[in-house]
Scaffold this active site. Structure first.
Site, PDB file in Angstrom:
ATOM      1  N   CYS A  64       0.875  -1.179   0.000  1.00 41.87           N
ATOM      2  CA  CYS A  64       0.000   0.000   0.000  1.00 41.87           C
ATOM      3  C   CYS A  64       0.910   1.228   0.000  1.00 41.87           C
ATOM      4  O   CYS A  64       2.066   1.116  -0.401  1.00 41.87           O
ATOM      5  CB  CYS A  64      -0.990  -0.033   1.167  1.00 41.87           C
ATOM      6  SG  CYS A  64      -0.267   0.056   2.815  1.00 41.87           S
ATOM      7  N   THR A  66       2.142   3.007   2.546  1.00 40.12           N
ATOM      8  CA  THR A  66       3.186   2.898   3.568  1.00 40.12           C
ATOM      9  C   THR A  66       3.515   1.463   3.956  1.00 40.12           C
ATOM     10  O   THR A  66       4.531   1.224   4.616  1.00 40.12           O
ATOM     11  CB  THR A  66       2.720   3.598   4.864  1.00 40.12           C
ATOM     12  OG1 THR A  66       1.494   2.953   5.281  1.00 40.12           O
ATOM     13  CG2 THR A  66       2.479   5.084   4.639  1.00 40.12           C
ATOM     14  N   ILE A  68       1.781   0.107   6.163  1.00 42.83           N
ATOM     15  CA  ILE A  68       1.303   0.054   7.555  1.00 42.83           C
ATOM     16  C   ILE A  68      -0.152  -0.421   7.634  1.00 42.83           C
ATOM     17  O   ILE A  68      -0.481  -1.310   8.427  1.00 42.83           O
ATOM     18  CB  ILE A  68       1.478   1.423   8.239  1.00 42.83           C
ATOM     19  CG1 ILE A  68       2.963   1.775   8.335  1.00 42.83           C
ATOM     20  CG2 ILE A  68       0.850   1.403   9.638  1.00 42.83           C
ATOM     21  CD1 ILE A  68       3.240   3.201   8.789  1.00 42.83           C
ATOM     22  N   GLY A  69      -1.012   0.181   6.834  1.00 38.85           N
ATOM     23  CA  GLY A  69      -2.421  -0.232   6.869  1.00 38.85           C
ATOM     24  C   GLY A  69      -2.568  -1.701   6.515  1.00 38.85           C
ATOM     25  O   GLY A  69      -3.338  -2.437   7.158  1.00 38.85           O
ATOM     26  N   MET A  70      -1.826  -2.141   5.515  1.00 41.36           N
ATOM     27  CA  MET A  70      -1.865  -3.555   5.122  1.00 41.36           C
ATOM     28  C   MET A  70      -1.440  -4.450   6.273  1.00 41.36           C
ATOM     29  O   MET A  70      -2.056  -5.495   6.528  1.00 41.36           O
ATOM     30  CB  MET A  70      -0.953  -3.797   3.918  1.00 41.36           C
ATOM     31  CG  MET A  70      -1.503  -3.307   2.601  1.00 41.36           C
ATOM     32  SD  MET A  70      -3.002  -4.231   2.135  1.00 41.36           S
ATOM     33  CE  MET A  70      -3.105  -3.798   0.391  1.00 41.36           C
ATOM     34  N   HIS A  97      13.621 -14.287  13.096  1.00 44.10           N
ATOM     35  CA  HIS A  97      13.164 -14.159  14.490  1.00 44.10           C
ATOM     36  C   HIS A  97      11.651 -14.297  14.646  1.00 44.10           C
ATOM     37  O   HIS A  97      11.187 -14.858  15.626  1.00 44.10           O
ATOM     38  CB  HIS A  97      13.574 -12.791  15.060  1.00 44.10           C
ATOM     39  CG  HIS A  97      15.044 -12.671  15.292  1.00 44.10           C
ATOM     40  ND1 HIS A  97      15.576 -11.872  16.271  1.00 44.10           N
ATOM     41  CD2 HIS A  97      16.104 -13.246  14.668  1.00 44.10           C
ATOM     42  CE1 HIS A  97      16.900 -11.961  16.244  1.00 44.10           C
ATOM     43  NE2 HIS A  97      17.247 -12.786  15.268  1.00 44.10           N
TER      44      HIS A  97
HETATM   45  C1  RB5 Z   1      -4.001   5.325   0.550  1.00 46.66           C
HETATM   46  O1  RB5 Z   1      -4.060   6.688   0.296  1.00 46.66           O
HETATM   47  C2  RB5 Z   1      -3.135   5.042   1.772  1.00 46.66           C
HETATM   48  O2  RB5 Z   1      -3.754   5.503   2.921  1.00 46.66           O
HETATM   49  C3  RB5 Z   1      -2.863   3.561   1.869  1.00 46.66           C
HETATM   50  O3  RB5 Z   1      -2.248   3.125   0.709  1.00 46.66           O
HETATM   51  C4  RB5 Z   1      -1.920   3.109   2.977  1.00 46.66           C
HETATM   52  O4  RB5 Z   1      -0.760   3.869   2.998  1.00 46.66           O
HETATM   53  C5  RB5 Z   1      -2.485   2.911   4.293  1.00 46.66           C
HETATM   54  O5  RB5 Z   1      -1.801   2.477   5.243  1.00 46.66           O
END
Ligand code: RB5
Length: 142
Positions: A64, A66, A68-70, A97
């Site tokens: 995604c 960052t 992070i959301g994924m 680990h």
């Molecule tokens: C999309 O704009 C962005 O929020 C998403 O790709 C990601 O970075 C979320 O963690």
């Protein structure tokens, strides 16, 4: 088999990594997204995570903006240990680990060259099977 998915922010990188994996001889199951149209990353994280947790795919790749959301979404699925990776050391260490089974990367954070390098490290590094690491992963699962 490797399961792969992205949202719109990671679409281009996901396509390039899919091509790279196929060239390396992996079978790749692509859960989308299929364009750069805005979409919601949890849907793709869920699909890839279940494919890995069910043992259909050996490992997963989620891209995604960052990473992070994924990773937040993927780690809600039991049996998934998803790691956001932005450096080579972490790509190796999270396999050794944490026995991470999904790598998450940010297409707005690192370029394709680095993402390819980190993915290669992730896929070629085995879990260490250290007693301490096995114990800690057990606690994670609990
Ligand atoms: C999309 O704009 C962005 O929020 C998403 O790709 C990601 O970075 C979320 O963690």
């Amino acid at each position: 088999m490797i399961a792969i998915g992205s949202d719109h922010a990671g679409f281009e990188m996901k396509e390039a990594l899919k091509k790279h994996l196929k060239e390396k001889g992996y079978e790749v199951k692509d859960f989308g997204t299929d364009s750069d149209q805005s979409c919601d990353y949890p849907e793709f994280a869920k699909a890839v995570s279940h494919c890995v947790a069910d043992g259909v795919a050996e490992k997963g790749v989620l891209i995604c903006g960052t990473g992070i959301g994924m990773s937040m979404a993927a780690n809600k699925v039991k049996g998934i240990r998803a790691a956001v990776v932005g450096d080579a050391f972490s790509a190796q260490a999270t396999r050794e680990h944490n026995d991470a089974n999904i790598i998450c990367m940010g297409a707005r954070v690192i370029d394709l060259e680095k993402a390819t390098e980190f993915l290669n490290i992730f896929l070629s590094t085995d879990f260490s099977f250290g007693e301490n690491h096995i114990r800690r992963i057990g606690k994670l699962e609990d």
